[in-house]
Design a protein around this motif. Structure first.
Motif, short mmCIF file in Angstrom:
data_model
loop_
_atom_site.label_atom_id
_atom_site.label_comp_id
_atom_site.label_asym_id
_atom_site.label_seq_id
_atom_site.Cartn_x
_atom_site.Cartn_y
_atom_site.Cartn_z
N ASP A 158 0.83 -1.21 0.00
CA ASP A 158 0.00 0.00 0.00
C ASP A 158 0.86 1.26 0.00
O ASP A 158 0.53 2.25 -0.65
N ASP A 159 1.97 1.21 0.73
CA ASP A 159 2.86 2.37 0.76
C ASP A 159 3.46 2.63 -0.61
O ASP A 159 3.58 3.79 -1.05
N VAL A 160 3.82 1.56 -1.30
CA VAL A 160 4.43 1.70 -2.62
C VAL A 160 3.41 2.22 -3.62
O VAL A 160 3.72 3.09 -4.45
N ILE A 161 2.19 1.72 -3.56
CA ILE A 161 1.15 2.20 -4.47
C ILE A 161 0.92 3.70 -4.27
O ILE A 161 0.86 4.48 -5.24
N GLY A 162 0.82 4.13 -3.02
CA GLY A 162 0.62 5.54 -2.74
C GLY A 162 1.76 6.40 -3.26
O GLY A 162 1.55 7.48 -3.82
N TYR A 163 2.97 5.89 -3.10
CA TYR A 163 4.16 6.61 -3.56
C TYR A 163 4.16 6.71 -5.08
O TYR A 163 4.36 7.80 -5.65
N LEU A 164 3.93 5.60 -5.77
CA LEU A 164 4.02 5.60 -7.23
C LEU A 164 2.86 6.34 -7.89
O LEU A 164 3.01 6.87 -8.99
N GLU A 165 1.73 6.38 -7.23
CA GLU A 165 0.59 7.11 -7.80
C GLU A 165 0.73 8.62 -7.61
O GLU A 165 -0.02 9.39 -8.22
N SER A 166 1.66 9.02 -6.77
CA SER A 166 1.98 10.44 -6.61
C SER A 166 3.14 10.79 -7.53
O SER A 166 3.60 9.96 -8.32
N ASP A 167 3.63 12.02 -7.40
CA ASP A 167 4.81 12.42 -8.16
C ASP A 167 6.07 12.40 -7.30
O ASP A 167 7.13 12.86 -7.73
N GLU A 168 5.95 11.85 -6.10
CA GLU A 168 7.07 11.86 -5.16
C GLU A 168 8.28 11.13 -5.76
O GLU A 168 8.16 10.04 -6.30
N GLY A 169 9.41 11.76 -5.65
CA GLY A 169 10.65 11.15 -6.13
C GLY A 169 10.92 11.36 -7.61
O GLY A 169 12.04 11.14 -8.07
N ALA A 170 9.90 11.79 -8.36
CA ALA A 170 10.09 11.91 -9.81
C ALA A 170 11.11 12.98 -10.15
O ALA A 170 12.00 12.76 -10.99
N GLN A 171 11.01 14.14 -9.52
CA GLN A 171 11.94 15.22 -9.83
C GLN A 171 13.36 14.86 -9.39
O GLN A 171 14.33 15.19 -10.07
N GLN A 172 13.47 14.17 -8.25
CA GLN A 172 14.80 13.77 -7.78
C GLN A 172 15.45 12.79 -8.76
O GLN A 172 16.65 12.89 -9.03
N VAL A 173 14.67 11.85 -9.29
CA VAL A 173 15.21 10.89 -10.25
C VAL A 173 15.64 11.62 -11.53
O VAL A 173 16.73 11.37 -12.06
N LYS A 174 14.81 12.52 -12.01
CA LYS A 174 15.16 13.27 -13.23
C LYS A 174 16.40 14.11 -13.00
O LYS A 174 17.24 14.26 -13.90
N SER A 175 16.53 14.67 -11.80
CA SER A 175 17.71 15.45 -11.48
C SER A 175 18.96 14.59 -11.48
O SER A 175 20.02 15.00 -11.98
N LEU A 176 18.85 13.37 -10.94
CA LEU A 176 19.98 12.46 -10.95
C LEU A 176 20.37 12.07 -12.38
O LEU A 176 21.56 11.97 -12.70
N VAL A 177 19.37 11.87 -13.24
CA VAL A 177 19.66 11.56 -14.64
C VAL A 177 20.45 12.70 -15.26
O VAL A 177 21.42 12.49 -16.01
N GLY A 178 20.04 13.95 -14.95
CA GLY A 178 20.75 15.10 -15.47
C GLY A 178 22.18 15.18 -14.96
O GLY A 178 23.10 15.49 -15.71
N LYS A 179 22.38 14.88 -13.69
CA LYS A 179 23.72 14.92 -13.11
C LYS A 179 24.61 13.85 -13.73
O LYS A 179 25.80 14.09 -13.99
N VAL A 180 24.05 12.67 -13.95
CA VAL A 180 24.81 11.59 -14.59
C VAL A 180 25.23 12.01 -16.00
O VAL A 180 26.37 11.79 -16.42
#
Length: 217
Positions: A158-180
């Motif tokens: 349930d925690d994972v579903i709530g997380y993935l259905e939100s935008d949480e973490g999306a910007q951080q992941v995209k930022s990491l892709v940019g840094k890489v």
């Protein structure tokens, strides 16, 4: 001694799956000679195709358009299958229907690392994601599928579903892709050892072990 290895990869990259297993072989080779070594693996995101639709796209059609038709794709998959066999990785390309957008899968790995899951648990999650795509043909862009995978790895569904259905973490992941990308990484897998020595591609366990040993000196 503590050794940090940053692994830049995308879950839909077959060579990243092979590279993961070759890195495991390398770690075992180093640990055999230096058993007091402790390894910390960090997973960093990369998008092989950042333009993949959110819902994914037909797998075979994408490959044939990218590589020039059925024959080149068949040869590529034969080559990957052979390399995988040598690394202890089995592929079942016929089961793959969808080439997913991997943002959610990367967010899942990011979440596991950011909330303090043990390295072994994060590694198991990464392995299960590769298995889902390349061996079971599961859609790792789908929230329910990813939640089931996370639950198998000990997380709360349930925690994972709530997380993935939100935008949480999306910007951080995209930022990491940019840094890489800013580091000059233009293909995966890509390994950064001790933050100072890099290895590009799914090199052999022996080559990776030599790089780790060099970075430790």
């Amino acid at each position: 001694m503590n050794v940090t290895i940053d692994i830049v990869s995308d879950i839909v990259c077959p060579w990243c799956f092979i590279g993961k297993h070759r890195l495991t072989q390398a770690v075992a080779l180093v640990a055999r000679k230096q058993p007091d070594t402790h390894f910390q693996r960090n997973w960093l995101p990369y998008f092989l195709n950042p333009n993949t639709p959110p819902e994914g796209e037909p797998y075979r059609a994408f490959l044939e358009a990218k590589f020039g038709g059925p024959a080149p794709v068949a040869q590529l998959q034969r080559d990957v299958t052979e390399a995988g066999r040598e690394a202890g990785v089995a592929f079942d390309f016929e089961r793959i229907v969808t080439r997913p957008n991997t943002l959610r899968a990367h967010r899942l790995l990011y979440r596991a690392q950011s909330i303090g899951h043990r390295p072994a648990e994060v590694d198991a999650l990464a392995e299960r994601l590769f298995v889902a795509h390349f061996q079971r043909g599961e859609d790792i862009g789908d929230v329910a599928t990813l939640a089931d995978i996370a639950a198998e790895c000990g997380d709360r569904k349930d925690d994972v579903i709530g997380y993935l259905e939100s935008d949480e973490g999306a910007q951080q992941v995209k930022s990491l892709v940019g840094k890489v990308g800013g580091l000059g990484v233009s293909g995966v897998p890509f390994f950064i050892i001790q933050r100072r020595l890099t290895v590009s591609g799914a090199q052999s366990g022996e080559v990776l072990a030599a790089a780790i040993t060099q970075a430790m000196q």
